[in-house]
Design a protein around this motif. Structure first.
Motif, PDB file in Angstrom:
ATOM      1  N   GLN A   1      31.616  43.059 -68.245  1.00 43.65           N
ATOM      2  CA  GLN A   1      30.221  42.616 -68.268  1.00 43.65           C
ATOM      3  C   GLN A   1      29.260  43.799 -68.079  1.00 43.65           C
ATOM      4  N   HIS A   2      29.623  44.719 -67.158  1.00 43.06           N
ATOM      5  CA  HIS A   2      28.676  45.775 -66.820  1.00 43.06           C
ATOM      6  C   HIS A   2      28.845  47.062 -67.604  1.00 43.06           C
ATOM      7  N   THR A   3      30.064  47.348 -68.073  1.00 45.68           N
ATOM      8  CA  THR A   3      30.253  48.625 -68.751  1.00 45.68           C
ATOM      9  C   THR A   3      30.843  48.476 -70.159  1.00 45.68           C
ATOM     10  N   GLY A   4      31.246  47.256 -70.509  1.00 41.66           N
ATOM     11  CA  GLY A   4      31.837  47.056 -71.828  1.00 41.66           C
ATOM     12  C   GLY A   4      33.285  47.513 -71.894  1.00 41.66           C
ATOM     13  N   GLU A   5      33.843  47.850 -70.714  1.00 36.51           N
ATOM     14  CA  GLU A   5      35.238  48.297 -70.699  1.00 36.51           C
ATOM     15  C   GLU A   5      36.026  47.468 -69.687  1.00 36.51           C
ATOM     16  N   PHE A   6      37.313  47.339 -69.929  1.00 33.54           N
ATOM     17  CA  PHE A   6      38.159  46.661 -68.937  1.00 33.54           C
ATOM     18  C   PHE A   6      38.695  47.707 -67.967  1.00 33.54           C
ATOM     19  N   ARG A   7      37.906  48.065 -66.973  1.00 37.24           N
ATOM     20  CA  ARG A   7      38.319  49.109 -66.020  1.00 37.24           C
ATOM     21  C   ARG A   7      38.001  48.676 -64.606  1.00 37.24           C
ATOM     22  N   PRO A   8      39.005  48.219 -63.871  1.00 37.62           N
ATOM     23  CA  PRO A   8      38.780  47.756 -62.502  1.00 37.62           C
ATOM     24  C   PRO A   8      38.053  48.766 -61.612  1.00 37.62           C
ATOM     25  N   THR A   9      38.209  50.095 -61.897  1.00 37.54           N
ATOM     26  CA  THR A   9      37.524  51.075 -61.059  1.00 37.54           C
ATOM     27  C   THR A   9      36.010  50.970 -61.212  1.00 37.54           C
ATOM     28  N   LYS A  10      35.567  50.378 -62.325  1.00 39.90           N
ATOM     29  CA  LYS A  10      34.125  50.235 -62.522  1.00 39.90           C
ATOM     30  C   LYS A  10      33.662  48.818 -62.203  1.00 39.90           C
ATOM     31  N   SER A  11      34.541  48.063 -61.593  1.00 40.22           N
ATOM     32  CA  SER A  11      34.192  46.691 -61.246  1.00 40.22           C
ATOM     33  C   SER A  11      33.386  46.646 -59.961  1.00 40.22           C
ATOM     34  N   ARG A  12      32.482  45.683 -59.881  1.00 42.81           N
ATOM     35  CA  ARG A  12      31.670  45.511 -58.675  1.00 42.81           C
ATOM     36  C   ARG A  12      32.380  44.622 -57.663  1.00 42.81           C
ATOM     37  N   ILE A  13      33.474  44.022 -58.101  1.00 43.20           N
ATOM     38  CA  ILE A  13      34.261  43.166 -57.204  1.00 43.20           C
ATOM     39  C   ILE A  13      35.690  43.707 -57.186  1.00 43.20           C
ATOM     40  N   SER A  14      36.341  43.638 -56.038  1.00 46.29           N
ATOM     41  CA  SER A  14      37.737  44.070 -55.996  1.00 46.29           C
ATOM     42  C   SER A  14      38.560  43.052 -55.247  1.00 46.29           C
ATOM     43  N   ALA A  15      39.801  42.921 -55.691  1.00 46.84           N
ATOM     44  CA  ALA A  15      40.743  42.115 -54.923  1.00 46.84           C
ATOM     45  C   ALA A  15      41.601  43.088 -54.122  1.00 46.84           C
ATOM     46  N   ILE A  16      41.557  42.948 -52.794  1.00 44.57           N
ATOM     47  CA  ILE A  16      42.408  43.777 -51.948  1.00 44.57           C
ATOM     48  C   ILE A  16      43.731  43.026 -51.823  1.00 44.57           C
ATOM     49  N   ARG A  17      44.824  43.738 -52.160  1.00 41.67           N
ATOM     50  CA  ARG A  17      46.110  43.020 -52.274  1.00 41.67           C
ATOM     51  C   ARG A  17      47.152  43.472 -51.252  1.00 41.67           C
ATOM     52  N   TRP A  18      47.962  42.510 -50.830  1.00 34.84           N
ATOM     53  CA  TRP A  18      49.162  42.778 -50.041  1.00 34.84           C
ATOM     54  C   TRP A  18      50.311  42.117 -50.784  1.00 34.84           C
ATOM     55  N   PRO A  19      50.815  42.808 -51.807  1.00 34.02           N
ATOM     56  CA  PRO A  19      51.773  42.179 -52.721  1.00 34.02           C
ATOM     57  C   PRO A  19      53.016  41.625 -52.019  1.00 34.02           C
ATOM     58  N   LYS A  20      53.487  42.352 -50.987  1.00 37.07           N
ATOM     59  CA  LYS A  20      54.713  41.912 -50.324  1.00 37.07           C
ATOM     60  C   LYS A  20      54.520  40.580 -49.613  1.00 37.07           C
ATOM     61  N   MET A  21      53.269  40.372 -49.159  1.00 33.83           N
ATOM     62  CA  MET A  21      53.003  39.116 -48.471  1.00 33.83           C
ATOM     63  C   MET A  21      52.503  38.037 -49.428  1.00 33.83           C
ATOM     64  N   GLY A  22      52.233  38.469 -50.671  1.00 36.37           N
ATOM     65  CA  GLY A  22      51.680  37.511 -51.636  1.00 36.37           C
ATOM     66  C   GLY A  22      50.274  37.089 -51.272  1.00 36.37           C
ATOM     67  N   VAL A  23      49.551  38.026 -50.657  1.00 37.14           N
ATOM     68  CA  VAL A  23      48.195  37.704 -50.205  1.00 37.14           C
ATOM     69  C   VAL A  23      47.195  38.649 -50.863  1.00 37.14           C
ATOM     70  N   SER A  24      46.037  38.139 -51.246  1.00 38.90           N
ATOM     71  CA  SER A  24      44.964  39.011 -51.719  1.00 38.90           C
ATOM     72  C   SER A  24      43.614  38.401 -51.377  1.00 38.90           C
ATOM     73  N   VAL A  25      42.625  39.299 -51.246  1.00 39.11           N
ATOM     74  CA  VAL A  25      41.290  38.865 -50.841  1.00 39.11           C
ATOM     75  C   VAL A  25      40.250  39.445 -51.792  1.00 39.11           C
ATOM     76  N   PRO A  26      39.474  38.609 -52.493  1.00 36.43           N
ATOM     77  CA  PRO A  26      38.422  39.156 -53.364  1.00 36.43           C
ATOM     78  C   PRO A  26      37.200  39.554 -52.539  1.00 36.43           C
ATOM     79  N   LEU A  27      36.663  40.739 -52.815  1.00 41.54           N
ATOM     80  CA  LEU A  27      35.517  41.236 -52.040  1.00 41.54           C
ATOM     81  C   LEU A  27      34.438  41.816 -52.937  1.00 41.54           C
TER      82      LEU A  27
END
Lengths: 252, 154
Positions: B20-46
């Motif tokens: 939406q903001h840059t025309g590219e699919f690049r999570p580093t340029k995202s304004r939102i991030s999901a913080i992940r704990w893959p081993k626990m199967g847990v993630s939090v969008p921030l």
């Protein structure tokens, strides 16, 4: 409400604090203005934004003003590209280009205005056009580490006594706003160099990424009372920290 | 409103946001991030919380960051920004970042009222709607617990 005409077109202005340049830009007319920055007070130092103004009551007389400083007055008729304006702008471009012949921004302008440099001798290795955007940015930041020094042909931007500025926080805003890229800022191995001073860049205590100068963080601490230990993580790791707390909030 | 228990860490929000903001699919340029704990199967969008008293706004000396009184949105006027980057260091949540490629600071702008992260979240882990009493109750409860744990961590 103020009514003016720009190049013959009527324009209604509701915000009386606007300058002519604000209005000219808003209606999509492009005039050069190198020393103008929307976030900083205008100073009219590059003179490129000159326009010709007149009023019906002036009996056909007109005058040339810098549009970045001139307020909108009811009944003004503004010409942004009259022969008189073009001629003047051309001379200004020639003079600026004579001073800073390597500047890409000025070369582009010269091409646009068909201004050759033959009339004036050129200065060697000069990049700065003395527009004062950097000093205004530093002033607004409340730092005032650099200013204009000397007069006439010796005028230049420099820190006090040409020494590495003590109060500079190395934020780089001066380099960022410079319209001709005259201020050098380099970063190598965790050291930022600007104005002949070296700044240590803070390493994120979590991931080790360099993210801001230590002086910037100290400035935030001193001015706003933010605890220094809260400032030592990069944005990504700050986010992770919040995420961790949220995870505990929801899942533990 | 976020529902971490519903987040599956799929990155859809990050991709939708950066596109939406840059025309590219690049999570580093995202304004939102999901913080992940893959081993626990847990993630939090921030993403940006549109604070009541934003630190980023407080440290901006040229008034490039403003909070809309009506909508509460904290937004950056890119034209006014002079690039001192103090806001990125001042945000305690790391929700305002610097993009060295574009030489701009960026944060969540709620996509002018139609957040794409919400639109593309497959599991409704992020919601954007009017605050109801029930929602505010939940928010208060979560904030209280959040503050408690934050105290412990510090």
């Amino acid at each position: 409400m103020i009514k003016i005409r720009v190049n013959g077109k009527p324009v209604a202005i509701h915000d009386e604090d606007k300058t002519l340049l604000d209005v000219i830009k808003e209606i999509g007319i492009n005039i050069p203005a190198l020393c103008y920055h929307p976030g900083l007070p205008a100073r009219g130092s590059c003179r490129l934004c000159v326009v010709e103004i007149t009023k019906p009551s002036w009996n056909g007389r007109s005058k040339i003003v810098t549009s970045c400083l001139y307020p909108c007055e009811d009944g003004l008729e503004v010409l942004t590209h009259s022969p008189k304006v073009i001629k003047l702008r051309k001379v200004i471009i020639k003079l600026l280009l004579a001073r800073c012949s390597d500047s890409k921004e000025l070369q582009e302008l010269a091409l646009q205005y068909n201004a050759d440099v033959s009339r004036f001798g050129t200065k060697e290795n000069e990049k700065c056009i003395l527009c004062g955007l950097c000093t205004r940015a530093c002033e607004e930041m409340g730092i005032e580490a650099i200013s204009m020094v000397n007069r006439g042909w010796k005028k230049e931007v420099a820190p006090p006594y040409y020494e590495p500025p003590e109060n500079c926080i190395g934020c780089g805003a001066c380099a960022e706003v410079c319209p001709v890229g005259a201020i050098e800022l380099t970063e190598t191995n965790g050291i930022r160099r600007i104005w002949n001073r070296e700044f240590e860049i803070q390493k994120c205590v979590e991931c080790g990424k360099y993210f801001a100068t230590v002086a910037q963080l100290e400035h935030l601490h001193n001015k706003y009372g933010i605890p220094l230990k809260d400032l030592k993580t990069c944005p990504e790791c700050s986010k992770k920290r919040v995420g961790t707390v949220l995870k505990k909030t929801f899942f533990d | 409103m976020i529902y971490p228990e519903k987040c599956i860490g799929c990155s859809s929000c990050e991709l939708a946001c950066s596109f939406q903001h840059t025309g590219e699919f690049r999570p580093t340029k995202s304004r939102i991030s999901a913080i992940r704990w893959p081993k626990m199967g847990v993630s939090v969008p921030l993403t940006c919380l549109q604070c009541e008293d934003p630190s980023c706004m407080k440290v901006c000396m040229v008034g490039a960051i403003t909070k809309d009184k009506e909508t509460g949105l904290v937004s950056i006027n890119q034209e006014k920004c002079i690039g001192c980057r103090l806001c990125t260091a001042a945000c305690p949540f790391g929700n305002i970042n610097y993009d060295p490629e574009e030489a701009i600071v960026f944060k969540c702008d709620l996509c002018d009222g139609e957040p794409q992260c919400v639109e593309f979240c497959p599991n409704n882990a992020i919601e954007y709607r009017e605050a109801t009493d029930a929602l505010l109750q939940r928010k208060k409860k979560v904030s209280a617990k959040f503050a408690e744990i934050l105290e412990e961590v510090r």
